[in-house]
Design an enzyme around this catalytic site. Sequence first.
Site, PDB file in Angstrom:
ATOM      1  N   ASN A 157      34.927  33.977  36.968  1.00  0.00           N
ATOM      2  CA  ASN A 157      36.266  34.189  37.517  1.00  0.00           C
ATOM      3  C   ASN A 157      37.278  33.351  36.758  1.00  0.00           C
ATOM      4  OD1 ASN A 157      37.813  35.542  39.664  1.00  0.00           O
ATOM      5  ND2 ASN A 157      38.414  33.451  40.149  1.00  0.00           N
ATOM      6  N   GLU A 158      38.317  34.014  36.294  1.00  0.00           N
ATOM      7  CA  GLU A 158      39.417  33.330  35.614  1.00  0.00           C
ATOM      8  C   GLU A 158      38.932  32.191  34.726  1.00  0.00           C
ATOM      9  OE1 GLU A 158      42.659  32.538  38.397  1.00  0.00           O
ATOM     10  OE2 GLU A 158      43.336  34.591  38.064  1.00  0.00           O
ATOM     11  N   GLU A 313      43.500  41.823  39.876  1.00  0.00           N
ATOM     12  CA  GLU A 313      43.977  41.193  41.111  1.00  0.00           C
ATOM     13  C   GLU A 313      45.485  41.300  41.168  1.00  0.00           C
ATOM     14  OE1 GLU A 313      42.877  37.103  41.747  1.00  0.00           O
ATOM     15  OE2 GLU A 313      40.853  37.413  40.988  1.00  0.00           O
TER      16      GLU A 313
END
Length: 688
Positions: A157-158, A313
């Site tokens: 994630n990120e 997102e």
Amino acid sequence: MITRYPPISVKCPHFLHGGDYNPEQWADTPEIWDEDLRLMKLARCNVMTIGVFSWSQLEPEENKFTFDWLDTIMDKLAQNGIYAALATPSGARPAWMSLKYPEVLRVTSEGRRQFHRERHNHCRTSPVYREKCRRINTKLAERYKDHPALLAWHISNEINGDECHCDLCLAAFRRWLREKYANDLGRLNRAWWTRFWSHEFSDWEQIRPVDPSVHGMMLDWKRFITDQAIDFFRNEIAPLRALTPDIPVTTNFMGVSSTLNYWKFAREVNVVSWDSYPPWHSPQGDTMTACQAAFTHDTNRCLKGGRPFMLMESTPSATNWAQVCKLKRPGAHLLTSLQAVAHGSDTVQYFQWRKSRGGAEKFHGAVVDHGGGENTRVFRDVARVGEVLAKLDAVIGTTVPAEVAIVHDWENRWALDLMQGLGLDLRRSNTVTCMAHYRPFWARGIPMDVIDQMCDFSRYKLLITPMAYMLREGFAGRVEQFVASGGVWVATYWTGIVDENDLCFPGGWPGGGLRDVLGIRDEETDATWPDEHNRVVFSAGNPLGLTGEYESRDIHALIHAESAEVLAAYGRDFYAGRPALTRKAYKQGWAYYMASRNSDAFLNDFYGRLARDLKLRQALPGDLPDGVSAQMRADGKREFVFIMNFNAEKQSVDTGNETFTDMISGGSIRGRINVGGYGTSVIVREPR
Ligand code: GLA
Ligand code: ZN
């Protein structure tokens, strides 16, 4: 040239609509799972990102794996026609791991190992962490490789550029340097100009990337961090590639965040995805915010040469971390979702599906609120997006036909950020400068690409390179080629100052051979205080046909026109009368040099003139009202035009003399139409 890309997954040739879903938080209340599925179908969601932060639920103790709950969720998704963007869980690890293997914890630049807390804070070099990731990823792939719900892999994630200064990372950096400099420390010392302040290294072990005065070293450290992140990513995806070769792999990028060079990273993924959280309804105004969001979407589309990306997102209402967490105004959710689509996204996804009851993000916007159910404004907004996306299948795989590109280069940004000079606030982020040069095109509905110095730009009519301070290897030569073969190039102040090692070009600026292309010599640069201005005065009868004076500020290069013609001159100060804007006919093309940082009015008029002369394609023929954007996606046959009103009030927009079909209402459109406040229209026309 490709005119239509395949859908992100052959499993689903439709827009993907959905969000980050954390069912593990509701494992004790399975009735919530069933309610979620009911609501997902009601909102026409067809994809959920799952497992992003599930490691402690998947491996609660070392080597004890518990997949049953995920089996149930995957099955339920499949039964309900919903796909999974299945995440690998490395964004946050279980506490047992940090305790047993402290090497997985990051070390600060001051040498302090961090405690176990939050997320996104593992050492990316740690062999233990890499092994643990590979193990759980293998298990996930083995278990779900043939599962009908599996659509894509969402890696970690990120992944960011945060630094780890542990011994393992330092050793890896030194190995990276040995390779780059062919084991020759002398070569490294020369590249980094280390005799300055007695920084010469006589042993590789002396190198520690904590010294902002050695620019070459810090630049290499940033390059290393990107390479190490990629290496970590490759370790994660190795078992996925082996076991699920047909499942696309992505990781959620963070817009134009400078910490990792996404241009390099993008080569590793099958599809680019990014997380978009623009500050809608903030004091800078929605027109500015929309323009910045457009720039970032365009960048993400260009990262893979124009291939549609995923809006991985976005928030359906407010975030929980903004300075002021403002709700999206009525209409704004559809508008901002379709804005991503207009610029090349084939998905609209949210963080998050359901608000968690506890923890840091319990007040972050979600499709389903704590109250539950579908009877909320936000839920209806999301359902409306689902309804509209279902009508846009024909847009899938199309791309944006840009004839103009702006160069926003990560390594150049790093070098500008490291640089000391001009004045701290004045050198300001290259992103802000690039966005200012982007805006005149955005405001006219002219499709734009946003690329880096290493991209092929031979196909564009116009190339803009704001503050190309550092010239990366080969860039200057390709710019020369571009202009020589008929391209129009616009360069600005502070161009061609240093080479790829951040060493100043000797022998006059711009370096790298560009001085001859531009026909100017940049002798010195004046910086001015925020309330000091100069004027750029157009000379009578200049070939651009621009007249009058415009304001300039911050940075003023004092140049000599060697073989260029002077189009405008400074109006004030001791350099009044010296060239402020020049142009040179170079072989088949033209090279412009803008010596000062000019007002938005200047940029608007100057680029408006170039756009007209070059007949750059516009989404709609007429002028657009302020705050209205028109963007185009095309497949070589049809053109899809997105008309987006970022004003709170309705606007009248001229769609020209052709007849369009409104893809949302199905009706015909011609001439002037009204677009409501925060309204959006998607119209399609056959080619002219
Ligand atoms: C990021 C993260 C998400 C979530 C959101 C909140 O994009 O990837 O996990 O924290 O921010 O805005
Ligand atoms: Zn480390």
